[in-house]
Design a protein around this motif. Structure first.
Motif, short mmCIF file in Angstrom:
data_model
loop_
_atom_site.label_atom_id
_atom_site.label_comp_id
_atom_site.label_asym_id
_atom_site.label_seq_id
_atom_site.Cartn_x
_atom_site.Cartn_y
_atom_site.Cartn_z
N MET A 140 0.85 -1.19 0.00
CA MET A 140 0.00 0.00 0.00
C MET A 140 0.89 1.24 0.00
O MET A 140 2.00 1.23 0.52
N ALA A 141 0.37 2.30 -0.56
CA ALA A 141 1.04 3.60 -0.59
C ALA A 141 0.91 4.29 0.77
O ALA A 141 0.06 3.90 1.58
N ASP A 142 1.73 5.31 1.01
CA ASP A 142 1.67 6.06 2.27
C ASP A 142 0.25 6.50 2.60
O ASP A 142 -0.20 6.33 3.74
N ALA A 143 -0.44 7.09 1.65
CA ALA A 143 -1.79 7.59 1.91
C ALA A 143 -2.73 6.45 2.31
O ALA A 143 -3.59 6.64 3.18
N GLU A 144 -2.57 5.29 1.69
CA GLU A 144 -3.41 4.15 2.06
C GLU A 144 -3.10 3.67 3.48
O GLU A 144 -4.01 3.35 4.24
N TRP A 145 -1.82 3.65 3.84
CA TRP A 145 -1.45 3.25 5.20
C TRP A 145 -2.01 4.23 6.23
O TRP A 145 -2.48 3.81 7.29
N MET A 146 -1.97 5.50 5.94
CA MET A 146 -2.47 6.50 6.89
C MET A 146 -3.98 6.38 7.05
O MET A 146 -4.52 6.54 8.15
N ARG A 147 -4.66 6.08 5.95
CA ARG A 147 -6.11 5.86 6.03
C ARG A 147 -6.40 4.58 6.81
O ARG A 147 -7.25 4.56 7.69
N TRP A 148 -5.69 3.50 6.48
CA TRP A 148 -5.86 2.23 7.20
C TRP A 148 -5.61 2.43 8.70
O TRP A 148 -6.37 1.94 9.54
N GLY A 149 -4.52 3.13 9.05
CA GLY A 149 -4.18 3.34 10.45
C GLY A 149 -5.29 4.05 11.21
O GLY A 149 -5.61 3.69 12.35
N TYR A 150 -5.90 5.05 10.57
CA TYR A 150 -7.02 5.73 11.21
C TYR A 150 -8.20 4.77 11.37
O TYR A 150 -8.76 4.63 12.45
N LEU A 151 -8.58 4.12 10.28
CA LEU A 151 -9.77 3.26 10.31
C LEU A 151 -9.63 2.09 11.27
O LEU A 151 -10.57 1.77 12.01
N HIS A 152 -8.47 1.45 11.28
CA HIS A 152 -8.28 0.29 12.15
C HIS A 152 -8.32 0.72 13.62
O HIS A 152 -8.98 0.08 14.45
#
Length: 162
Positions: A140-152
């Protein structure tokens, strides 16, 4: 559409300082006696689960990949892009499941401090690590990881009313 619905629809991310501060405050407010609204973990196990999940992403813990399902790209897009809460009961990998192979809780305050250390490392720029593949979504790209981190993190904090 009401202002509340527009705010709810905004895609929150740990890349946003306001969203990061929101999550930090919620983590700091969790108490070991908090009652779960769903699932099997207690609040202390949830703290350790979140810490293990961040360990995996930054390469401090190994995890087995999930079996690859058809429609993986669509599932990743839906999970990361839709402005809806994640469903309850999705199975996690055994290495980050506190009732199987995840890190066992020790002292609540120490475990929460460790989660905060990992959270800070996960969100810090510039990164001092390489992203590891997500066990279900792959690279995953940085932006996807940051979104995942928030959602999880949000998902599990909501699990305990936070």
């Amino acid at each position: 559409m009401s202002a509340a619905n527009i705010v709810r629809m905004r895609r929150k991310s740990l890349a946003d300082s306001q969203d990061r501060e929101e999550i930090i405050a919620r983590i700091r407010s969790i108490r070991p006696e908090a009652s779960r609204r769903w699932g099997k973990m207690n609040a202390h196990q949830m703290i350790c689960h979140l810490a293990d999940s961040f360990r995996v992403t930054i390469g401090e813990k190994k995890v087995s990949p999930a079996p690859r399902a058809h429609g993986l790209k669509l599932m990743k897009w839906l999970a990361l892009q839709l402005p809806t809460p994640w469903p309850h009961g999705v199975k996690t990998r055994p290495e980050v499941d506190q009732q199987l192979g995840g890190t066992a809780p020790t002292t609540f305050d120490l475990d929460r401090d460790e989660l905060m250390r990992l959270f800070q490392r996960f969100t810090h720029q510039p990164r001092d690590f390489e992203w590891q593949p997500h066990p279900m979504f792959g690279h995953m790209a940085d932006a996807e990881w940051m979104r995942w981190g928030y959602l999880h993190t949000d998902h599990h904090l909501r699990q305990f009313g936070m």
